[in-house]
Design a protein around this motif. Structure first.
Motif, PDB file in Angstrom:
ATOM      1  N   ALA A 139       6.710  -7.136  88.693  1.00 56.32           N
ATOM      2  CA  ALA A 139       6.297  -8.034  89.920  1.00 56.32           C
ATOM      3  C   ALA A 139       5.669  -9.352  89.567  1.00 56.32           C
ATOM      4  CB  ALA A 139       5.451  -7.172  90.922  1.00 56.32           C
ATOM      5  N   LYS A 140       4.679  -9.201  88.537  1.00 53.71           N
ATOM      6  CA  LYS A 140       3.927 -10.364  88.094  1.00 53.71           C
ATOM      7  C   LYS A 140       4.912 -11.264  87.462  1.00 53.71           C
ATOM      8  CE  LYS A 140      -0.523  -8.682  87.632  1.00 53.71           C
ATOM      9  NZ  LYS A 140      -1.540  -8.176  86.452  1.00 53.71           N
ATOM     10  N   ARG A 141       5.865 -10.936  86.583  1.00 53.91           N
ATOM     11  CA  ARG A 141       6.797 -11.665  85.838  1.00 53.91           C
ATOM     12  C   ARG A 141       7.969 -12.500  86.835  1.00 53.91           C
ATOM     13  NH1 ARG A 141       8.094  -7.881  80.639  1.00 53.91           N
ATOM     14  NH2 ARG A 141       6.117  -8.167  79.676  1.00 53.91           N
ATOM     15  N   LEU A 142       8.228 -11.494  87.963  1.00 54.98           N
ATOM     16  CA  LEU A 142       8.934 -12.229  89.016  1.00 54.98           C
ATOM     17  C   LEU A 142       8.498 -13.351  89.697  1.00 54.98           C
ATOM     18  CD1 LEU A 142      10.515  -8.901  90.699  1.00 54.98           C
ATOM     19  CD2 LEU A 142      11.880 -10.870  89.569  1.00 54.98           C
ATOM     20  N   VAL A 143       7.208 -13.515  89.897  1.00 52.30           N
ATOM     21  CA  VAL A 143       6.684 -14.528  90.546  1.00 52.30           C
ATOM     22  C   VAL A 143       5.953 -15.572  89.474  1.00 52.30           C
ATOM     23  CG1 VAL A 143       6.224 -13.304  92.658  1.00 52.30           C
ATOM     24  CG2 VAL A 143       4.222 -13.486  90.783  1.00 52.30           C
ATOM     25  N   ASP A 144       6.248 -15.423  88.117  1.00 48.66           N
ATOM     26  CA  ASP A 144       5.597 -16.252  87.194  1.00 48.66           C
ATOM     27  C   ASP A 144       6.523 -17.548  87.047  1.00 48.66           C
ATOM     28  OD1 ASP A 144       4.496 -17.445  85.101  1.00 48.66           O
ATOM     29  OD2 ASP A 144       4.633 -15.893  83.602  1.00 48.66           O
ATOM     30  N   PHE A 167      15.989   0.042  88.395  1.00 50.35           N
ATOM     31  CA  PHE A 167      14.769  -0.955  88.612  1.00 50.35           C
ATOM     32  C   PHE A 167      14.831  -1.574  90.018  1.00 50.35           C
ATOM     33  CE2 PHE A 167      13.737  -5.672  88.598  1.00 50.35           C
ATOM     34  CZ  PHE A 167      12.376  -5.501  88.683  1.00 50.35           C
ATOM     35  N   SER A 168      15.959  -1.978  90.464  1.00 50.80           N
ATOM     36  CA  SER A 168      16.008  -2.528  91.827  1.00 50.80           C
ATOM     37  C   SER A 168      15.581  -1.496  93.071  1.00 50.80           C
ATOM     38  CB  SER A 168      17.257  -3.136  92.113  1.00 50.80           C
ATOM     39  OG  SER A 168      17.956  -4.414  91.533  1.00 50.80           O
ATOM     40  N   ARG A 169      16.139  -0.177  92.846  1.00 52.27           N
ATOM     41  CA  ARG A 169      15.692   0.692  93.628  1.00 52.27           C
ATOM     42  C   ARG A 169      14.291   1.037  93.793  1.00 52.27           C
ATOM     43  NH1 ARG A 169      19.053   3.956  91.611  1.00 52.27           N
ATOM     44  NH2 ARG A 169      17.667   5.601  90.467  1.00 52.27           N
ATOM     45  N   ARG A 170      13.718   1.252  92.550  1.00 52.32           N
ATOM     46  CA  ARG A 170      12.228   1.554  92.497  1.00 52.32           C
ATOM     47  C   ARG A 170      11.510   0.472  93.033  1.00 52.32           C
ATOM     48  NH1 ARG A 170       9.933   5.918  89.598  1.00 52.32           N
ATOM     49  NH2 ARG A 170      11.572   7.278  88.766  1.00 52.32           N
ATOM     50  N   PHE A 171      12.079  -0.929  92.698  1.00 56.71           N
ATOM     51  CA  PHE A 171      11.058  -1.936  93.075  1.00 56.71           C
ATOM     52  C   PHE A 171      11.096  -2.045  94.710  1.00 56.71           C
ATOM     53  CE2 PHE A 171      10.171  -6.266  94.095  1.00 56.71           C
ATOM     54  CZ  PHE A 171       9.258  -6.578  92.934  1.00 56.71           C
ATOM     55  N   LYS A 172      12.091  -1.938  95.247  1.00 55.88           N
ATOM     56  CA  LYS A 172      12.393  -2.003  96.757  1.00 55.88           C
ATOM     57  C   LYS A 172      11.502  -0.925  97.215  1.00 55.88           C
ATOM     58  CE  LYS A 172      15.301  -2.891 100.515  1.00 55.88           C
ATOM     59  NZ  LYS A 172      16.838  -3.167 101.150  1.00 55.88           N
ATOM     60  N   GLU A 173      11.403   0.242  96.846  1.00 56.20           N
ATOM     61  CA  GLU A 173      10.566   1.526  97.256  1.00 56.20           C
ATOM     62  C   GLU A 173       9.160   1.039  97.196  1.00 56.20           C
ATOM     63  OE1 GLU A 173      11.598   4.695  94.862  1.00 56.20           O
ATOM     64  OE2 GLU A 173      13.621   5.096  95.900  1.00 56.20           O
ATOM     65  N   ARG A 180      15.122  -9.694  93.794  1.00 57.16           N
ATOM     66  CA  ARG A 180      15.656 -11.062  94.182  1.00 57.16           C
ATOM     67  C   ARG A 180      14.848 -11.593  95.211  1.00 57.16           C
ATOM     68  NH1 ARG A 180      19.438 -12.713  91.675  1.00 57.16           N
ATOM     69  NH2 ARG A 180      20.512 -10.855  91.515  1.00 57.16           N
ATOM     70  N   GLU A 181      14.678 -10.698  96.419  1.00 53.10           N
ATOM     71  CA  GLU A 181      14.091 -11.436  97.597  1.00 53.10           C
ATOM     72  C   GLU A 181      12.799 -11.735  97.465  1.00 53.10           C
ATOM     73  OE1 GLU A 181      16.635  -8.534 100.656  1.00 53.10           O
ATOM     74  OE2 GLU A 181      14.703  -7.769  99.660  1.00 53.10           O
ATOM     75  N   TYR A 182      11.869 -10.854  96.581  1.00 54.49           N
ATOM     76  CA  TYR A 182      10.496 -10.829  96.289  1.00 54.49           C
ATOM     77  C   TYR A 182      10.182 -12.290  95.384  1.00 54.49           C
ATOM     78  CZ  TYR A 182       6.079  -9.167  94.597  1.00 54.49           C
ATOM     79  OH  TYR A 182       4.605  -9.018  94.311  1.00 54.49           O
ATOM     80  N   ARG A 183      11.207 -12.609  94.579  1.00 55.86           N
ATOM     81  CA  ARG A 183      11.193 -13.682  93.637  1.00 55.86           C
ATOM     82  C   ARG A 183      11.299 -14.868  94.529  1.00 55.86           C
ATOM     83  NH1 ARG A 183      14.695 -14.645  88.263  1.00 55.86           N
ATOM     84  NH2 ARG A 183      12.706 -13.957  87.296  1.00 55.86           N
ATOM     85  N   HIS A 184      12.365 -14.949  95.419  1.00 53.02           N
ATOM     86  CA  HIS A 184      12.659 -15.896  96.417  1.00 53.02           C
ATOM     87  C   HIS A 184      11.760 -16.491  97.104  1.00 53.02           C
ATOM     88  CE1 HIS A 184      15.040 -18.743  98.618  1.00 53.02           C
ATOM     89  NE2 HIS A 184      14.856 -18.154  99.628  1.00 53.02           N
ATOM     90  N   ALA A 185      11.047 -15.153  97.592  1.00 53.48           N
ATOM     91  CA  ALA A 185       9.826 -15.509  98.723  1.00 53.48           C
ATOM     92  C   ALA A 185       8.535 -16.192  98.046  1.00 53.48           C
ATOM     93  CB  ALA A 185       9.436 -14.229  99.244  1.00 53.48           C
ATOM     94  N   ALA A 186       8.423 -15.812  96.869  1.00 58.50           N
ATOM     95  CA  ALA A 186       7.278 -16.245  96.042  1.00 58.50           C
ATOM     96  C   ALA A 186       7.575 -17.818  95.744  1.00 58.50           C
ATOM     97  CB  ALA A 186       7.025 -15.570  94.795  1.00 58.50           C
ATOM     98  N   PHE A 187       8.585 -18.194  95.154  1.00 55.96           N
ATOM     99  CA  PHE A 187       9.020 -19.558  95.077  1.00 55.96           C
ATOM    100  C   PHE A 187       9.321 -20.391  96.309  1.00 55.96           C
ATOM    101  CE2 PHE A 187      10.054 -17.533  90.655  1.00 55.96           C
ATOM    102  CZ  PHE A 187       9.118 -18.381  89.902  1.00 55.96           C
ATOM    103  N   GLU A 188       9.642 -19.886  97.102  1.00 55.49           N
ATOM    104  CA  GLU A 188       9.762 -20.699  98.549  1.00 55.49           C
ATOM    105  C   GLU A 188       8.402 -21.103  99.191  1.00 55.49           C
ATOM    106  OE1 GLU A 188      11.084 -18.601 102.244  1.00 55.49           O
ATOM    107  OE2 GLU A 188      12.931 -19.348 101.397  1.00 55.49           O
ATOM    108  N   SER A 189       7.345 -20.309  98.680  1.00 55.51           N
ATOM    109  CA  SER A 189       6.165 -20.657  99.440  1.00 55.51           C
ATOM    110  C   SER A 189       5.243 -21.813  98.406  1.00 55.51           C
ATOM    111  CB  SER A 189       5.198 -19.487  99.473  1.00 55.51           C
ATOM    112  OG  SER A 189       5.108 -18.902  98.023  1.00 55.51           O
TER     113      SER A 189
END
Length: 191
Positions: A139-144, A167-173, A180-189
């Motif tokens: 999660a940290k790397r996705l928003v870095d 990874f995607s399944r566990r991350f979403k849980e 991808r959504e998590y990264r997009h939301a971080a960089f969109e802000s």
């Protein structure tokens, strides 16, 4: 100051639970309860002295903390040292997809049963803690911004996941959105 943990960027519905897990994982024997229903924010920071990180600042929202006799006994020095050694071993090998709970006892000099007992006394399972740490690092790397060029699959493999699908399944849980959504939301802000 180095941030060891922050609720920034976490799903608000999970921030208090993650805060408690973090403190338990660091051997802090406290019962904690929220005092309000508002968004919960917390941060754990440390400063270094040579190779040592010393806890220097804890800030959090409205909550009650209590050190109970049972928690103090369960988190006695002996067990805390073993658990911390096991966690340090995991941290140093987090990117190894073959790392699993049965490898840890030999690395810290106790039986698997004893190590499981020590983790259970802290309300954790060894394998769950390993997956939790892998997901937190991912999660940290996705928003870095420094990792923005990395494909999600490469990032997942670097955090010890053997497949992008798992990874995607566990991350979403865990985070309530796909990587991808998590990264997009971080960089969109970012303005």
């Amino acid at each position: 100051m180095k941030a060891l943990f922050s609720t920034d960027g976490l799903n608000p519905s999970q921030s208090f639970r993650r805060w408690r897990e973090t403190l338990v994982g660091r051997g802090v024997p406290l019962e904690q309860a929220r005092l309000d229903d508002g968004p919960f924010a917390a941060k754990l920071e440390a400063a270094g002295v040579g190779p040592l990180l010393l806890l220097t600042r804890v800030s959090h929202g409205a909550m009650r903390s209590e050190a109970t006799r049972g928690l103090i006994q369960r988190n006695g020095k002996d067990g805390t040292v073993v658990v911390q050694r096991a966690k340090a071993h995991v941290e140093s090998r987090l990117g190894d997809p073959t790392l699993d709970a049965p490898q840890l006892p030999a690395a810290v000099g106790v039986s698997l049963r004893r190590l499981q007992e020590l983790f259970h006394a802290r309300g954790q399972h060894i394998s769950d803690w390993i997956w939790q740490r892998r997901l937190e690092v991912a999660a940290k790397r996705l928003v870095d911004p420094g990792s923005a060029h990395l494909p999600i699959g490469t990032l997942a493999f670097g955090c010890g996941f053997a497949s992008q699908a798992r990874f995607s399944r566990r991350f979403k849980e865990r985070y309530g959105s796909t990587p991808r959504e998590y990264r997009h939301a971080a960089f969109e802000s970012i303005p």
